[in-house]
Scaffold this motif. Structure first.
Motif, mmCIF file in Angstrom:
data_model
loop_
_atom_site.group_PDB
_atom_site.id
_atom_site.type_symbol
_atom_site.label_atom_id
_atom_site.label_comp_id
_atom_site.label_asym_id
_atom_site.label_seq_id
_atom_site.Cartn_x
_atom_site.Cartn_y
_atom_site.Cartn_z
ATOM 1 N N THR A 291 0.834 -1.199 0.000
ATOM 2 C CA THR A 291 0.000 0.000 0.000
ATOM 3 C C THR A 291 0.871 1.252 0.000
ATOM 4 O OG1 THR A 291 -1.744 -1.178 1.204
ATOM 5 C CG2 THR A 291 -1.839 1.218 1.217
ATOM 6 N N MET A 292 1.940 1.224 0.785
ATOM 7 C CA MET A 292 2.852 2.365 0.812
ATOM 8 C C MET A 292 3.491 2.580 -0.560
ATOM 9 S SD MET A 292 4.256 4.877 2.489
ATOM 10 C CE MET A 292 4.453 4.691 4.273
ATOM 11 N N SER A 293 3.814 1.502 -1.255
ATOM 12 C CA SER A 293 4.391 1.642 -2.588
ATOM 13 C C SER A 293 3.429 2.354 -3.530
ATOM 14 C CB SER A 293 4.755 0.267 -3.155
ATOM 15 O OG SER A 293 5.785 -0.336 -2.409
ATOM 16 N N VAL A 294 2.154 1.974 -3.470
ATOM 17 C CA VAL A 294 1.151 2.622 -4.320
ATOM 18 C C VAL A 294 0.984 4.079 -3.912
ATOM 19 C CG1 VAL A 294 -1.273 2.625 -5.004
ATOM 20 C CG2 VAL A 294 -0.036 0.454 -4.811
ATOM 21 N N LEU A 295 0.873 4.322 -2.601
ATOM 22 C CA LEU A 295 0.715 5.692 -2.114
ATOM 23 C C LEU A 295 1.877 6.563 -2.580
ATOM 24 C CD1 LEU A 295 -0.256 6.731 1.508
ATOM 25 C CD2 LEU A 295 1.629 7.837 0.334
ATOM 26 N N ASN A 296 3.086 6.077 -2.400
ATOM 27 C CA ASN A 296 4.261 6.863 -2.764
ATOM 28 C C ASN A 296 4.315 7.122 -4.264
ATOM 29 O OD1 ASN A 296 6.828 8.081 -1.897
ATOM 30 N ND2 ASN A 296 7.743 6.480 -3.161
ATOM 31 N N THR A 297 3.876 6.150 -5.058
ATOM 32 C CA THR A 297 3.881 6.309 -6.507
ATOM 33 C C THR A 297 2.885 7.378 -6.944
ATOM 34 O OG1 THR A 297 4.547 3.999 -6.818
ATOM 35 C CG2 THR A 297 3.532 5.107 -8.705
ATOM 36 N N VAL A 298 1.669 7.302 -6.420
ATOM 37 C CA VAL A 298 0.653 8.296 -6.762
ATOM 38 C C VAL A 298 1.070 9.681 -6.282
ATOM 39 C CG1 VAL A 298 -1.717 9.058 -6.287
ATOM 40 C CG2 VAL A 298 -1.251 6.651 -6.773
#
Length: 460
Positions: A291-298
């Motif tokens: 989830t953090m990976s997605v958050l950081n990407t967005v």
């Protein structure tokens, strides 16, 4: 391979096929040495790393019995290249230069790694040289004093880089007195006070068979590598017949930390302010890492991210702006960076906090989620074209995570992330005390509003 593969320390042999038909094997020798390989079809080169789970966080003050070891980890990284009873520093350099190979080392907060990348036919040489360095470094007193000067120059170079200064102060501000908050390379004071006795003690205490993890990826035959390692380590004086269990992994439970430092301004007469804002994040094994990976990407990774679009594209306030989320065994951070002129820094700081607040209150769109998933999938696949990345993945899996996650499983985990998962995690982040670090021609008063900004407020 379906799902992650656990790497229990009590299992001597493991073998499985990962994404792309790569063969992954692990052997734990009776002495505790761990060897992990990923044989990649079609490769003509290999990257090999010698790891110990000892980083800057493991250094300590004097205790009346043992000398202080602050700076010893970084010192060792340098000194292992300075010669053994059978090789001079020049011999070590020539070994790799003569075959067009690469060799280097890195000190991190939780580990140290010595690595090389060579053609497949030169892997036996790399094993011999790295094993010799690892087992038989002279830590010569003359070289020790010479290298002290080299390290001090390295620290001076970092001290002249405002981005490096901001990063060090940011870790210190967010993590407080936790050992992870200390600078990896030490500081001039600790390097000047370091003694060969302390560094040698640090070497003997942490560079032992059951501390060693060897990972190799690319054109590598596991059985041949294990045999070559046994020969080379034995030649270096290690008795591999003495049985020992591998050292235990660190605790992976998030620790309680002292209150974060709210505002740090370092005055520098430079054209830009290097600005970092953030809070505590996730530990390396937190199930929300995807989830953090997605958050950081967005939020802050790439030219389509919210930070880039809002701060650079729409307002033209900064050239470089992004977010990041490093994680460690028992602590983590989430940060936002921008480099901008002093007059714009307060506005940029407010914008970054406000954007994260909007992410926490409004979440992300279905399109942003789709785009982030595609970006992560493509970037992950491209990174694994490099044996360096695969070698490092093996090391992190063994030392920190306790599990191996291949590309297919990583993408499955990312695909399960929902927009609501991202919103909830963003809300957790903005609820943390925030730290702001600015290096440049600014004053503390410039950032009062950014520090006091409610998590969901809008910036002008």
């Amino acid at each position: 391979m379906n799902g992650a593969v656990d790497l229990p320390l009590g299992t001597a042999e493991l073998s499985f096929t990962a994404a792309g038909d790569a063969l992954v094997r692990r052997t734990i020798l009776p002495s505790g040495v761990r060897v992990l390989t990923e044989q990649v079809p079609g490769s003509r080169s290999a990257t090999i790393g010698f790891w110990v789970a000892v980083g800057s966080r493991d250094e300590r003050a004097a205790d009346g019995v043992h000398p202080a070891t602050f700076g010893s980890t970084h010192f060792l990284e340098h000194l292992l290249f300075k010669g053994t009873p059978t090789r001079t520093a020049l011999d070590i350099a020539i070994s790799f230069d003569a075959v067009g190979g690469e060799h280097n080392a890195l000190t991190a907060k939780e580990y140290t790694c010595y690595y090389a990348k060579v053609q497949d036919r030169d892997l036996p040489m790399a094993v011999e040289v790295l094993s010799d360095m690892f087992t038989s470094s002279l830590l010569d007193p003359v070289e020790f004093d010479n290298e002290r000067g080299v390290i001090l120059e390295e620290l001076s170079m970092a001290g002249d880089d405002p981005g490096d200064v901001a990063n060090e102060r940011f870790f210190e501000a967010v993590l407080g007195d936790h050992p992870l908050g200390r600078p990896i390379g030490g500081d001039p004071d600790t390097i000047n006070r370091a003694t060969r006795e302390a560094v040698h003690e640090h070497y003997l205490a942490n560079y032992r068979p059951n501390d060693l993890v060897v990972t190799a990826a690319g054109a590598v035959d596991h059985d041949e590598l294990v045999a070559a390692l046994e020969r080379a380590l034995t030649a270096g004086g290690w008795n591999l017949t003495v049985e020992a269990a591998p050292v235990e992994r660190r605790s992976r439970t998030s620790v309680e930390l002292a209150p974060a430092l709210e505002l740090t301004v370092v005055q520098r007469p430079i054209e830009q302010v290097n600005l970092l804002i953030g809070a505590r994040g996730l530990v390396a094994t937190d199930p929300r890492r995807s989830t953090m990976s997605v958050l950081n990407t967005v939020f802050g990774s790439g030219m389509s991210s919210r930070l880039f679009q809002e701060v650079r594209e729409r307002r033209g306030l900064a050239y470089s702006v992004y977010s990041f989320a490093p994680s460690y065994s028992d602590a983590g951070l989430f940060g936002m960076y921008a480099g901008c002129s002093p007059s714009k820094a307060p506005t940029v700081a407010e914008l970054m906090r406000a954007e994260l607040g909007r992410l926490a209150s409004d979440g992300i769109t279905a399109e942003e989620l789709r785009r982030a998933t595609g970006q992560l999938a493509g970037a992950s696949a491209l990174a694994l074209e490099d044996s360096d990345t695969r070698m490092s993945r093996l090391g992190r899996a063994e030392l920190t995570l306790g599990e191996f996650v291949d590309l297919d499983e990583a993408l499955r985990r990312i695909a399960r992330v929902t927009a609501e998962d991202v919103r909830v995690l963003a809300a957790d982040l903005v609820a943390q005390p925030f730290s702001l670090v600015a290096v440049g021609a600014s004053e503390e008063a410039d950032f009062a509003q950014a520090i006091d900004l409610p998590p969901t407020s809008d910036a002008a």
